[in-house]
Design a protein around this motif. Structure first.
Motif, PDB file in Angstrom:
ATOM      1  N   GLN A  13     -43.335   6.588  -2.669  1.00  0.00           N
ATOM      2  CA  GLN A  13     -41.873   6.603  -2.599  1.00  0.00           C
ATOM      3  C   GLN A  13     -41.373   6.986  -1.210  1.00  0.00           C
ATOM      4  OE1 GLN A  13     -40.380   9.166  -5.947  1.00  0.00           O
ATOM      5  NE2 GLN A  13     -38.899   7.486  -6.036  1.00  0.00           N
ATOM      6  N   GLY A  14     -42.231   7.593  -0.407  1.00  0.00           N
ATOM      7  CA  GLY A  14     -41.804   8.027   0.926  1.00  0.00           C
ATOM      8  C   GLY A  14     -40.772   9.138   0.868  1.00  0.00           C
ATOM      9  N   LEU A  15     -40.953  10.065  -0.059  1.00  0.00           N
ATOM     10  CA  LEU A  15     -40.023  11.185  -0.220  1.00  0.00           C
ATOM     11  C   LEU A  15     -40.792  12.500  -0.288  1.00  0.00           C
ATOM     12  CD1 LEU A  15     -37.799   9.711  -3.113  1.00  0.00           C
ATOM     13  CD2 LEU A  15     -37.196   9.791  -0.688  1.00  0.00           C
ATOM     14  N   GLN A  45     -41.885  14.488  -7.162  1.00  0.00           N
ATOM     15  CA  GLN A  45     -40.628  14.749  -7.874  1.00  0.00           C
ATOM     16  C   GLN A  45     -40.449  16.255  -8.138  1.00  0.00           C
ATOM     17  OE1 GLN A  45     -37.990  12.846  -8.581  1.00  0.00           O
ATOM     18  NE2 GLN A  45     -38.910  11.063  -7.631  1.00  0.00           N
ATOM     19  N   SER A  46     -39.417  16.817  -7.527  1.00  0.00           N
ATOM     20  CA  SER A  46     -39.228  18.274  -7.576  1.00  0.00           C
ATOM     21  C   SER A  46     -39.147  18.818  -9.002  1.00  0.00           C
ATOM     22  CB  SER A  46     -37.987  18.668  -6.779  1.00  0.00           C
ATOM     23  OG  SER A  46     -36.845  18.030  -7.292  1.00  0.00           O
ATOM     24  N   MET A  47     -38.480  18.101  -9.898  1.00  0.00           N
ATOM     25  CA  MET A  47     -38.374  18.608 -11.270  1.00  0.00           C
ATOM     26  C   MET A  47     -39.754  18.650 -11.933  1.00  0.00           C
ATOM     27  SD  MET A  47     -36.457  19.739 -13.731  1.00  0.00           S
ATOM     28  CE  MET A  47     -34.748  19.273 -13.554  1.00  0.00           C
ATOM     29  N   ASN A 106     -26.437  11.785  -1.977  1.00  0.00           N
ATOM     30  CA  ASN A 106     -26.350  12.456  -0.660  1.00  0.00           C
ATOM     31  C   ASN A 106     -27.565  12.151   0.208  1.00  0.00           C
ATOM     32  OD1 ASN A 106     -25.267  15.799  -1.769  1.00  0.00           O
ATOM     33  ND2 ASN A 106     -24.302  13.815  -1.982  1.00  0.00           N
ATOM     34  N   ASN A 107     -28.534  11.491  -0.348  1.00  0.00           N
ATOM     35  CA  ASN A 107     -29.825  11.413   0.314  1.00  0.00           C
ATOM     36  C   ASN A 107     -29.789  10.573   1.598  1.00  0.00           C
ATOM     37  OD1 ASN A 107     -32.456  11.991   0.699  1.00  0.00           O
ATOM     38  ND2 ASN A 107     -33.247  10.715  -0.941  1.00  0.00           N
ATOM     39  N   LEU A 108     -30.708  10.931   2.483  1.00  0.00           N
ATOM     40  CA  LEU A 108     -30.821  10.298   3.800  1.00  0.00           C
ATOM     41  C   LEU A 108     -30.878   8.773   3.697  1.00  0.00           C
ATOM     42  CD1 LEU A 108     -31.364  11.057   6.801  1.00  0.00           C
ATOM     43  CD2 LEU A 108     -33.807  11.081   6.262  1.00  0.00           C
ATOM     44  N   ARG A 109     -31.778   8.256   2.865  1.00  0.00           N
ATOM     45  CA  ARG A 109     -31.973   6.795   2.823  1.00  0.00           C
ATOM     46  C   ARG A 109     -30.753   6.088   2.228  1.00  0.00           C
ATOM     47  NH1 ARG A 109     -36.511   5.741  -1.894  1.00  0.00           N
ATOM     48  NH2 ARG A 109     -35.397   6.796  -3.553  1.00  0.00           N
ATOM     49  N   VAL A 110     -30.054   6.754   1.299  1.00  0.00           N
ATOM     50  CA  VAL A 110     -28.842   6.160   0.704  1.00  0.00           C
ATOM     51  C   VAL A 110     -27.743   6.105   1.760  1.00  0.00           C
ATOM     52  CG1 VAL A 110     -27.042   6.524  -1.039  1.00  0.00           C
ATOM     53  CG2 VAL A 110     -29.451   6.905  -1.630  1.00  0.00           C
ATOM     54  N   ASN A 117     -41.704  15.438   9.072  1.00  0.00           N
ATOM     55  CA  ASN A 117     -40.422  15.344   9.781  1.00  0.00           C
ATOM     56  C   ASN A 117     -39.673  14.078   9.325  1.00  0.00           C
ATOM     57  OD1 ASN A 117     -38.344  15.016  11.691  1.00  0.00           O
ATOM     58  ND2 ASN A 117     -39.435  16.378  13.077  1.00  0.00           N
ATOM     59  N   LEU A 118     -38.566  14.289   8.631  1.00  0.00           N
ATOM     60  CA  LEU A 118     -37.833  13.155   8.042  1.00  0.00           C
ATOM     61  C   LEU A 118     -36.980  12.398   9.058  1.00  0.00           C
ATOM     62  CD1 LEU A 118     -36.531  14.526   4.591  1.00  0.00           C
ATOM     63  CD2 LEU A 118     -38.745  13.517   5.137  1.00  0.00           C
ATOM     64  N   VAL A 119     -36.815  12.978  10.254  1.00  0.00           N
ATOM     65  CA  VAL A 119     -35.929  12.310  11.217  1.00  0.00           C
ATOM     66  C   VAL A 119     -36.641  11.818  12.479  1.00  0.00           C
ATOM     67  CG1 VAL A 119     -33.783  13.394  10.427  1.00  0.00           C
ATOM     68  CG2 VAL A 119     -35.128  14.572  12.131  1.00  0.00           C
ATOM     69  N   SER A 166     -34.822  19.546   3.718  1.00  0.00           N
ATOM     70  CA  SER A 166     -34.842  18.772   2.471  1.00  0.00           C
ATOM     71  C   SER A 166     -34.468  19.684   1.308  1.00  0.00           C
ATOM     72  CB  SER A 166     -36.238  18.199   2.227  1.00  0.00           C
ATOM     73  OG  SER A 166     -36.433  17.985   0.834  1.00  0.00           O
ATOM     74  N   SER A 167     -33.387  19.342   0.612  1.00  0.00           N
ATOM     75  CA  SER A 167     -32.982  20.225  -0.486  1.00  0.00           C
ATOM     76  C   SER A 167     -33.929  20.076  -1.676  1.00  0.00           C
ATOM     77  CB  SER A 167     -31.525  20.008  -0.875  1.00  0.00           C
ATOM     78  OG  SER A 167     -31.335  18.716  -1.355  1.00  0.00           O
ATOM     79  N   ALA A 168     -34.571  18.900  -1.801  1.00  0.00           N
ATOM     80  CA  ALA A 168     -35.522  18.739  -2.916  1.00  0.00           C
ATOM     81  C   ALA A 168     -36.775  19.591  -2.680  1.00  0.00           C
ATOM     82  CB  ALA A 168     -35.873  17.268  -3.089  1.00  0.00           C
ATOM     83  N   ALA A 169     -37.225  19.662  -1.416  1.00  0.00           N
ATOM     84  CA  ALA A 169     -38.371  20.530  -1.100  1.00  0.00           C
ATOM     85  C   ALA A 169     -37.972  22.012  -1.227  1.00  0.00           C
ATOM     86  CB  ALA A 169     -38.874  20.232   0.304  1.00  0.00           C
TER      87      ALA A 169
END
Ligand code: GSH
Length: 223
Positions: A59-61, A74-76, A117-121, A40-42, A17-20
């Motif tokens: 949000q499930g993120l 939220q990473s920011m 780029n996100n998985l869910r999108v 595990n996101l997958v 995860s690039s956000a993590a």
């Protein structure tokens, strides 16, 4: 709760995860020890979508940070919380204008590149646009567009700096390096962005970035 448990920083994270990854870098830059809780996101459609994780983040993120009984998402927001809560090794400059500029660079990654780029999108467009849409090209398009604008702004800085602002990496580099990891993963040609490449090369020599890298996470899977 014991004091050491209460002050423990816990990060819900997935190795790729690039956000993590952004938050892992921020924690390392600020020399804050933390515990990783892998999500595990997958596996089996994604642990992030299960009831247990959604009770933590609706949000499930990932990422999610737990600290002193708080749950932050939220990473920011997490990076800024860490910077405001812990004085050492600031991620943002002091001057309000400079702060706004660094945030603007980081937000270009967070808001204008990464969500596309996100998985869910990608799962959604795969399911709804079928064979006609090449999802790797879709992701690459938005990365190239975003890096082109970032490259131009890096080129407008005075001098030949190793990072966007000041001497040491900060908030922008926390966001940039994970996005470049994604770009390389999907075969985006980075030589078109030499100023970006230069910053990435410098950051990758630093322990904070090395330890945060996906392949060095406890839940990493060899590829
Ligand atoms: N804007 C959020 C984005 C978080 C995000 O998109 N996380 C991704 C991993 S990089 C995720 O958990 N994806 C799960 C999914 O798409 O189902 C942040 O900056 O924290």
């Amino acid at each position: 709760m014991k004091t050491e448990e209460a002050s423990l920083l816990q990060l819900y994270s997935y190795w790729r995860s690039s956000a993590a990854y952004r938050v892992r870098i921020a924690l390392n830059l600020k020399r804050l020890p933390f515990q990783t809780i892998p999500v595990n996101l997958v596996k089996q459609g994604g642990e992030q979508l299960g009831e247990a994780f959604r009770a933590i983040n609706p949000q499930g993120l990932v990422p999610v940070l737990r600290h002193e009984g708080l749950v932050l998402t939220q990473s920011m927001a997490i990076c800024e919380y860490l910077d405001e809560r812990f004085d050492q090794f600031p991620l943002l400059p002091e001057d309000p204008v400079d702060r706004a500029r660094v945030r603007a660079m980081a937000l270009q990654v967070a808001c204008d590149i990464h969500p596309l780029n996100n998985l869910r999108v990608n799962k959604y467009i795969k399911d709804h646009c079928g064979e006609n849409l090449d999802t790797v090209e879709w992701m690459s398009h938005w990365m190239r567009k975003g890096f082109t604008a970032i490259e131009q702004q890096l080129g407008e800085r005075a001098g030949n700096r190793r990072v966007y602002y000041g001497e040491d990496p900060g908030l922008f580099e926390c966001f940039l390096i994970p996005q470049v990891y994604n770009a390389e993963r999907y075969g985006v040609e980075m030589s078109a962005f030499p100023a970006v490449v230069q910053i990435v090369a410098h950051c990758r020599t630093l322990v904070a970035f090395e330890e945060a890298a996906p392949e060095n996470q406890l839940d990493a899977v060899p590829v």
